[in-house]
Design a protein around this motif. Structure first.
Motif, mmCIF file in Angstrom:
data_model
loop_
_atom_site.group_PDB
_atom_site.id
_atom_site.type_symbol
_atom_site.label_atom_id
_atom_site.label_comp_id
_atom_site.label_asym_id
_atom_site.label_seq_id
_atom_site.Cartn_x
_atom_site.Cartn_y
_atom_site.Cartn_z
ATOM 1 N N PRO A 14 0.741 -1.188 -0.033
ATOM 2 C CA PRO A 14 0.107 0.071 0.183
ATOM 3 C C PRO A 14 0.882 1.434 0.089
ATOM 4 O O PRO A 14 0.401 2.302 -0.563
ATOM 5 C CB PRO A 14 -0.939 -0.155 1.211
ATOM 6 C CG PRO A 14 -0.193 -1.065 2.089
ATOM 7 C CD PRO A 14 0.570 -1.969 1.242
ATOM 8 N N VAL A 15 2.053 1.257 0.638
ATOM 9 C CA VAL A 15 2.819 2.435 0.716
ATOM 10 C C VAL A 15 3.542 2.645 -0.587
ATOM 11 O O VAL A 15 3.402 3.747 -1.301
ATOM 12 C CB VAL A 15 3.855 2.234 1.834
ATOM 13 C CG1 VAL A 15 4.750 3.498 1.801
ATOM 14 C CG2 VAL A 15 3.300 2.235 3.002
ATOM 15 N N SER A 16 4.108 1.523 -1.381
ATOM 16 C CA SER A 16 4.482 1.778 -2.602
ATOM 17 C C SER A 16 3.631 2.278 -3.808
ATOM 18 O O SER A 16 3.856 2.986 -4.841
ATOM 19 C CB SER A 16 5.204 0.602 -3.047
ATOM 20 O OG SER A 16 4.327 -0.445 -3.321
ATOM 21 N N ALA A 17 2.180 1.936 -3.481
ATOM 22 C CA ALA A 17 1.208 2.515 -4.416
ATOM 23 C C ALA A 17 1.178 4.175 -4.306
ATOM 24 O O ALA A 17 0.412 4.408 -5.141
ATOM 25 C CB ALA A 17 -0.194 1.757 -4.187
ATOM 26 N N VAL A 18 1.579 4.613 -3.386
ATOM 27 C CA VAL A 18 1.269 6.017 -3.019
ATOM 28 C C VAL A 18 2.571 6.872 -3.372
ATOM 29 O O VAL A 18 2.503 8.148 -3.016
ATOM 30 C CB VAL A 18 0.557 6.649 -1.838
ATOM 31 C CG1 VAL A 18 -0.795 5.840 -1.800
ATOM 32 C CG2 VAL A 18 1.486 6.231 -0.659
ATOM 33 N N VAL A 19 3.558 6.305 -3.867
ATOM 34 C CA VAL A 19 4.849 6.952 -4.328
ATOM 35 C C VAL A 19 4.437 8.306 -5.218
ATOM 36 O O VAL A 19 3.827 8.171 -5.963
ATOM 37 C CB VAL A 19 5.869 6.186 -5.078
ATOM 38 C CG1 VAL A 19 7.179 6.974 -5.630
ATOM 39 C CG2 VAL A 19 6.429 5.160 -3.978
ATOM 40 N N GLY A 20 4.834 9.400 -5.004
ATOM 41 C CA GLY A 20 4.782 10.587 -5.476
ATOM 42 C C GLY A 20 3.627 11.420 -4.827
ATOM 43 O O GLY A 20 3.552 12.578 -5.343
ATOM 44 N N SER A 21 3.036 10.888 -3.780
ATOM 45 C CA SER A 21 1.843 11.611 -3.005
ATOM 46 C C SER A 21 2.724 12.572 -2.099
ATOM 47 O O SER A 21 3.746 12.242 -1.510
ATOM 48 C CB SER A 21 0.793 10.944 -2.829
ATOM 49 O OG SER A 21 1.363 9.959 -1.821
ATOM 50 N N THR A 41 8.708 9.989 -2.431
ATOM 51 C CA THR A 41 9.797 9.818 -3.628
ATOM 52 C C THR A 41 10.083 8.474 -4.089
ATOM 53 O O THR A 41 10.458 8.172 -5.403
ATOM 54 C CB THR A 41 10.821 10.725 -4.044
ATOM 55 O OG1 THR A 41 11.748 10.501 -2.682
ATOM 56 C CG2 THR A 41 10.408 12.231 -3.618
ATOM 57 N N GLU A 42 10.203 7.678 -3.380
ATOM 58 C CA GLU A 42 10.788 6.305 -3.455
ATOM 59 C C GLU A 42 10.382 5.310 -2.302
ATOM 60 O O GLU A 42 10.419 5.637 -1.140
ATOM 61 C CB GLU A 42 12.449 6.094 -3.514
ATOM 62 C CG GLU A 42 13.153 6.894 -4.594
ATOM 63 C CD GLU A 42 14.624 6.632 -4.357
ATOM 64 O OE1 GLU A 42 15.085 5.782 -3.888
ATOM 65 O OE2 GLU A 42 15.335 7.679 -4.983
ATOM 66 N N ALA A 43 10.050 4.064 -2.773
ATOM 67 C CA ALA A 43 9.852 2.842 -1.780
ATOM 68 C C ALA A 43 10.532 1.947 -2.413
ATOM 69 O O ALA A 43 10.311 1.407 -3.526
ATOM 70 C CB ALA A 43 8.219 2.588 -1.844
ATOM 71 N N PHE A 76 11.919 -3.015 3.690
ATOM 72 C CA PHE A 76 11.936 -1.830 2.981
ATOM 73 C C PHE A 76 12.178 -0.445 3.395
ATOM 74 O O PHE A 76 12.020 -0.453 4.719
ATOM 75 C CB PHE A 76 10.457 -1.832 2.017
ATOM 76 C CG PHE A 76 9.305 -1.607 3.197
ATOM 77 C CD1 PHE A 76 8.782 -0.234 2.942
ATOM 78 C CD2 PHE A 76 8.561 -2.544 3.672
ATOM 79 C CE1 PHE A 76 7.505 0.019 3.580
ATOM 80 C CE2 PHE A 76 7.648 -2.180 4.693
ATOM 81 C CZ PHE A 76 7.090 -0.979 4.686
ATOM 82 N N SER A 77 12.418 0.443 2.566
ATOM 83 C CA SER A 77 12.589 1.840 2.978
ATOM 84 C C SER A 77 12.062 2.883 2.059
ATOM 85 O O SER A 77 11.414 2.386 0.962
ATOM 86 C CB SER A 77 14.043 1.923 2.843
ATOM 87 O OG SER A 77 14.389 1.894 1.498
ATOM 88 N N LEU A 78 11.392 3.975 2.428
ATOM 89 C CA LEU A 78 10.749 5.020 2.182
ATOM 90 C C LEU A 78 11.675 6.318 2.176
ATOM 91 O O LEU A 78 12.451 6.598 2.979
ATOM 92 C CB LEU A 78 9.395 5.181 2.876
ATOM 93 C CG LEU A 78 8.643 3.985 2.951
ATOM 94 C CD1 LEU A 78 7.453 4.594 4.013
ATOM 95 C CD2 LEU A 78 8.060 3.553 1.578
ATOM 96 N N LEU A 79 11.610 6.724 0.960
ATOM 97 C CA LEU A 79 12.447 8.196 0.676
ATOM 98 C C LEU A 79 11.456 9.279 0.642
ATOM 99 O O LEU A 79 10.844 9.284 -0.330
ATOM 100 C CB LEU A 79 13.496 8.060 -0.250
ATOM 101 C CG LEU A 79 14.574 9.308 -0.388
ATOM 102 C CD1 LEU A 79 15.585 9.186 0.933
ATOM 103 C CD2 LEU A 79 15.389 9.019 -1.504
ATOM 104 N N PHE A 80 11.637 10.201 1.378
ATOM 105 C CA PHE A 80 10.653 11.656 1.311
ATOM 106 C C PHE A 80 11.654 12.863 0.837
ATOM 107 O O PHE A 80 12.931 12.645 1.428
ATOM 108 C CB PHE A 80 10.009 11.739 2.748
ATOM 109 C CG PHE A 80 9.054 10.563 3.065
ATOM 110 C CD1 PHE A 80 7.972 10.775 2.745
ATOM 111 C CD2 PHE A 80 9.497 9.715 3.812
ATOM 112 C CE1 PHE A 80 6.843 10.119 3.115
ATOM 113 C CE2 PHE A 80 8.591 8.873 4.334
ATOM 114 C CZ PHE A 80 7.273 8.930 3.885
#
Length: 99
Positions: free
Chosen positions: A7-14, A30-32, A48-52
């Motif tokens: 679900p988090v990767s689906a909102v990349v760019g938001s 910006t990235e998952a 996994f990692s998330l980049l903002f």
């Protein structure tokens, strides 16, 4: 919410709104990126990692922040400032790691 990659990767760019001591701060996911599982047993999620990316001011310090997102709702994630991208050296970046 138990945070999982799909679900988090689906909102990349938001956009997310982080609630900080400076008031609300808008961050863009910006990235998952899924990480290698290594020898993790199956009952554990894939890391996994998330980049903002954030605004130039205020700069956020490493801390756990409450973030709001229109699809994911309210979450609490630890954000860590990371080195700037050489292509955009003045854009603050923050990472959230999930293991």
């Amino acid at each position: 919410m138990n945070t999982t990659f799909e679900p988090v990767s689906a909102v990349v760019g938001s956009r997310f709104v982080a609630h900080t001591e400076h008031g609300p701060v808008e961050l863009v996911l910006t990235e998952a990126t899924e990480r290698e599982r290594g020898h993790l047993p199956e009952q554990f999620r894939t890391p996994f990692s998330l980049l903002f990316h954030g605004p130039d001011e205020p700069r956020l310090s490493q801390d756990t922040y409450t973030l709001d997102h229109p699809e994911l709702g309210r979450v609490q994630w630890m954000l860590v400032p990371v080195m700037p991208d050489t292509r955009a050296p003045n854009v603050p970046r923050y990472e959230a790691l999930f293991g």
